[in-house]
Design a protein around this motif. Structure first.
Motif, mmCIF file in Angstrom:
data_model
loop_
_atom_site.group_PDB
_atom_site.id
_atom_site.type_symbol
_atom_site.label_atom_id
_atom_site.label_comp_id
_atom_site.label_asym_id
_atom_site.label_seq_id
_atom_site.Cartn_x
_atom_site.Cartn_y
_atom_site.Cartn_z
ATOM 1 N N THR A 252 0.792 -1.227 0.000
ATOM 2 C CA THR A 252 0.000 0.000 0.000
ATOM 3 C C THR A 252 0.826 1.279 0.000
ATOM 4 O OG1 THR A 252 -0.148 -0.033 2.433
ATOM 5 C CG2 THR A 252 -1.906 -1.128 1.191
ATOM 6 N N ALA A 253 1.963 1.275 0.686
ATOM 7 C CA ALA A 253 2.714 2.523 0.840
ATOM 8 C C ALA A 253 4.198 2.388 0.532
ATOM 9 C CB ALA A 253 2.544 3.065 2.264
ATOM 10 N N GLY A 254 4.743 1.203 0.668
ATOM 11 C CA GLY A 254 6.184 1.034 0.519
ATOM 12 C C GLY A 254 6.895 1.193 1.844
ATOM 13 N N ASN A 257 7.941 4.577 3.433
ATOM 14 C CA ASN A 257 6.957 5.374 4.175
ATOM 15 C C ASN A 257 6.934 4.876 5.618
ATOM 16 O OD1 ASN A 257 4.640 6.618 5.260
ATOM 17 N ND2 ASN A 257 3.636 6.657 3.253
ATOM 18 N N LEU A 420 10.068 5.659 -10.749
ATOM 19 C CA LEU A 420 9.177 5.114 -9.721
ATOM 20 C C LEU A 420 9.579 3.696 -9.368
ATOM 21 C CD1 LEU A 420 5.680 6.349 -11.006
ATOM 22 C CD2 LEU A 420 7.169 7.400 -9.297
ATOM 23 N N THR A 421 9.356 3.334 -8.125
ATOM 24 C CA THR A 421 9.699 1.981 -7.692
ATOM 25 C C THR A 421 8.793 0.964 -8.388
ATOM 26 O OG1 THR A 421 8.152 2.041 -5.821
ATOM 27 C CG2 THR A 421 10.402 2.848 -5.438
ATOM 28 N N ARG A 423 7.156 -1.423 -7.052
ATOM 29 C CA ARG A 423 5.901 -1.569 -6.308
ATOM 30 C C ARG A 423 4.890 -0.525 -6.743
ATOM 31 N NH1 ARG A 423 2.979 0.869 -2.951
ATOM 32 N NH2 ARG A 423 4.405 2.621 -3.039
ATOM 33 N N THR A 424 5.335 0.715 -6.877
ATOM 34 C CA THR A 424 4.435 1.792 -7.290
ATOM 35 C C THR A 424 3.924 1.553 -8.703
ATOM 36 O OG1 THR A 424 5.646 3.341 -5.877
ATOM 37 C CG2 THR A 424 4.215 4.285 -7.573
ATOM 38 N N ARG A 428 0.051 0.745 -8.190
ATOM 39 C CA ARG A 428 -0.720 1.973 -8.388
ATOM 40 C C ARG A 428 -1.094 2.219 -9.844
ATOM 41 N NH1 ARG A 428 1.184 6.943 -4.456
ATOM 42 N NH2 ARG A 428 0.909 5.860 -2.468
ATOM 43 N N HIS A 429 -0.281 1.739 -10.761
ATOM 44 C CA HIS A 429 -0.535 2.047 -12.171
ATOM 45 C C HIS A 429 -1.019 0.832 -12.958
ATOM 46 C CE1 HIS A 429 1.215 6.108 -11.910
ATOM 47 N NE2 HIS A 429 2.128 5.571 -11.102
#
Length: 515
Positions: A252-254, A257, A420-421, A423-424, A428-429
């Motif tokens: 969710t955040a990495g 964070n 971007l990582t 994970r992101t 997210r994408h």
């Protein structure tokens, strides 16, 4: 959106209307409902049976007229007075029997659907990220293997190997053979090697650690005969909870964070601190509503902890903490349920054979909330697995193909080029857009699961909608058959509307109902 939903509901109503007419006419011409009265030897009783069936089914009228009379009774559902007619076998109103049967079937179908979606999508994502790896090929082989098997054959295999032989294994003393311990360690080690990224030495290390851990756990289970009286305990719960906190934060955040990570770990600490006080609460008149209340309280606490930690994005921290609270709650619930296993297995109604192959509940079973909960799980296990394994391949392959297609889009290359990582990029994408085709698959699969439930319920002798449909066809009793059709048709229409709404939710570019 409201206009679109209304338009779809109207269209769905006319689709159900037309389809119900065709099904009714086909059912009316499928056989003579009076044929079974020929087996009655007494002429008086036979004549009474003929008159009863003729009166209840209005056989003195043509099929089209009978359909509109039936439709008039079903139309009463809009004013709370459903009338699906009388069953000529039980001589009871079909509508009176529907609520209990629908609840049982929905329980089975929802359990299979949720597991199939969660496990299938997870496997599909991993195989897409590890394309052409050993895990990818292995997952593809087994998912297509289960997909190609008929559901009744899978159900029979589950009854033999997961229920009958496992119950015999428990009765003989659950000591695992050495080859099972070694084989399980090797299989998990191979999976760990396939899933791990990086250089071959690193992957080999991950596989070796996984094999050692699993081998040690299996050896412990065998030596202590853990399967007779299972539980997790506070240490295992702590390890699993911390793993959930890190996993949720990663997704969710990495891990960068820190506020989100600290929020999740704080929820874990609160859950562990409440573990022992909760044990006393669990014993005092536990029921479903108290359990739901605890779940809601856990989510509220998680959200509060996330906002208390704050950070650049309080909502993100609250989301990570709330999801962690759900995971920790499930682990604690599982531990408490497992603690009732031995009492349940030793119950005179169970007779030391806990995995059930017949029915949806054990008759004559006495016990508290936890005993009844285990009884529900043990009866759901086999039919749910049978339906889930058949659906698993669809979700695995569609999610894999959809994610691979999204990975080739320009905006994914742009996201990676921006630094971007991974994970992101994935979560997210790519993942959100990859879910759009799956919304359609879920809507269609609901109907397939309801159809498969007809066979599954017959094999496991569940007295639900599938049995109602089967008995109606066998006895040429059209009213139960039509009741089954209406329920399935309504569920299919509703889920197709939900799938269209999900499109707009997953992709803001889609505006349902607008030109």
């Amino acid at each position: 959106m409201a206009t679109f939903i209304l338009r779809r509901l109207v269209a769905g109503f006319f689709v159900i209307l037309a389809a119900s007419f065709l099904v009714y006419i086909l059912t009316a011409n499928a056989g003579d409902p009076l044929e079974r009265t020929l087996a009655i030897n007494d002429p008086v009783a036979r004549q009474q049976a003929v008159e009863s069936i003729t009166r209840n089914l209005r056989l003195d009228l043509d099929p089209v007229s009978r359909y509109f009379l039936w439709l008039k009774g079903v139309g009463g559902c809009f004013v709370g007075n459903c009338d699906f007619g009388i069953s000529t076998v039980t001589l009871q109103p079909v509508a009176a029997d529907l609520p209990g049967r629908i609840a049982i079937t929905i329980k089975l179908v929802l359990a299979a659907q949720i597991l199939a979606v969660l496990i299938g999508v997870a496997i599909g994502i991993v195989t897409a990220l590890r394309q052409y790896s050993g895990f990818d090929y292995t997952a593809t082989f087994f998912t297509f293997l289960f997909f190609s098997l008929p559901v009744f054959w899978v159900a029979v295999l589950l009854k033999e190997f997961v229920a009958i032989r496992f119950n015999d294994f428990l009765a003989d003393g659950p000591t695992l053979p050495l080859w099972v311990i070694i084989g399980g360690a090797v299989v998990v080690g191979a999976i760990g090697y396939s899933l791990a990224g990086g250089s071959p030495p690193r992957r080999l290390l991950v596989g070796a650690v996984a094999a050692v851990v699993v081998g040690g756990v299996l050896a412990y289970i065998s030596a202590t005969q853990w399967l007779l009286n299972p539980s997790l305990g506070i240490i295992v719960i702590a390890v699993l909870s911390v793993g959930i906190a890190f996993g949720v934060t990663v997704l969710t955040a990495g891990l960068r964070n820190r506020k989100a990570l600290y929020s999740a770990l704080t929820v874990v600490a609160i859950g562990l601190a409440a573990y022992f006080p909760l044990q006393y609460f669990f014993y005092e008149g536990m029921n479903v509503w108290k359990l739901l209340g605890l779940a809601v309280l856990a989510i509220v606490v998680g959200i509060g902890v996330g906002y208390a930690w704050g950070g650049d994005d309080r909502g993100l921290s609250a989301r990570a903490a709330a999801l962690t609270a759900v995971g920790v709650s499930l682990v604690v619930f599982l531990d408490r349920t497992m603690r009732a296993w031995q009492v349940y297995s030793d119950n005179p109604a169970i007779r030391g054979r806990p995995i059930k192959t017949i029915g949806d509940a054990q008759t004559g079973l006495e016990g508290d909330f936890w005993i009844r909960t285990i009884d529900v799980f043990t009866h759901l296990l086999l039919p749910t697995l049978a339906l889930m394994l058949i659906s698993l391949a669809s979700y695995t392959r569609y999610s894999r193909a959809s994610l691979l297609e999204v990975f080739n889009q320009d905006y994914i290359r742009t996201a990676r080029a921006k630094g971007l990582t991974e994970r992101t990029v994935v979560m997210r994408h790519a993942f959100r857009n990859a879910l759009i085709p799956l919304a359609t698959i879920v809507a269609f699969d609901i109907g397939g699961l309801l159809g498969g439930a007809v066979i599954t319920e017959r094999i496991f002798q569940w007295d639900a909608m599938g049995t109602l449909f089967n008995n109606g066809l066998t006895n040429r009793d059209p009213n139960p058959v039509m009741a089954f059709f209406v329920v399935v048709a309504v569920i299919a229409v509703v889920f197709n509307i939900l799938a269209d709404i999900a499109y707009a939710t997953l992709d803001p570019r889609i505006r349902v109902g607008q030109s």
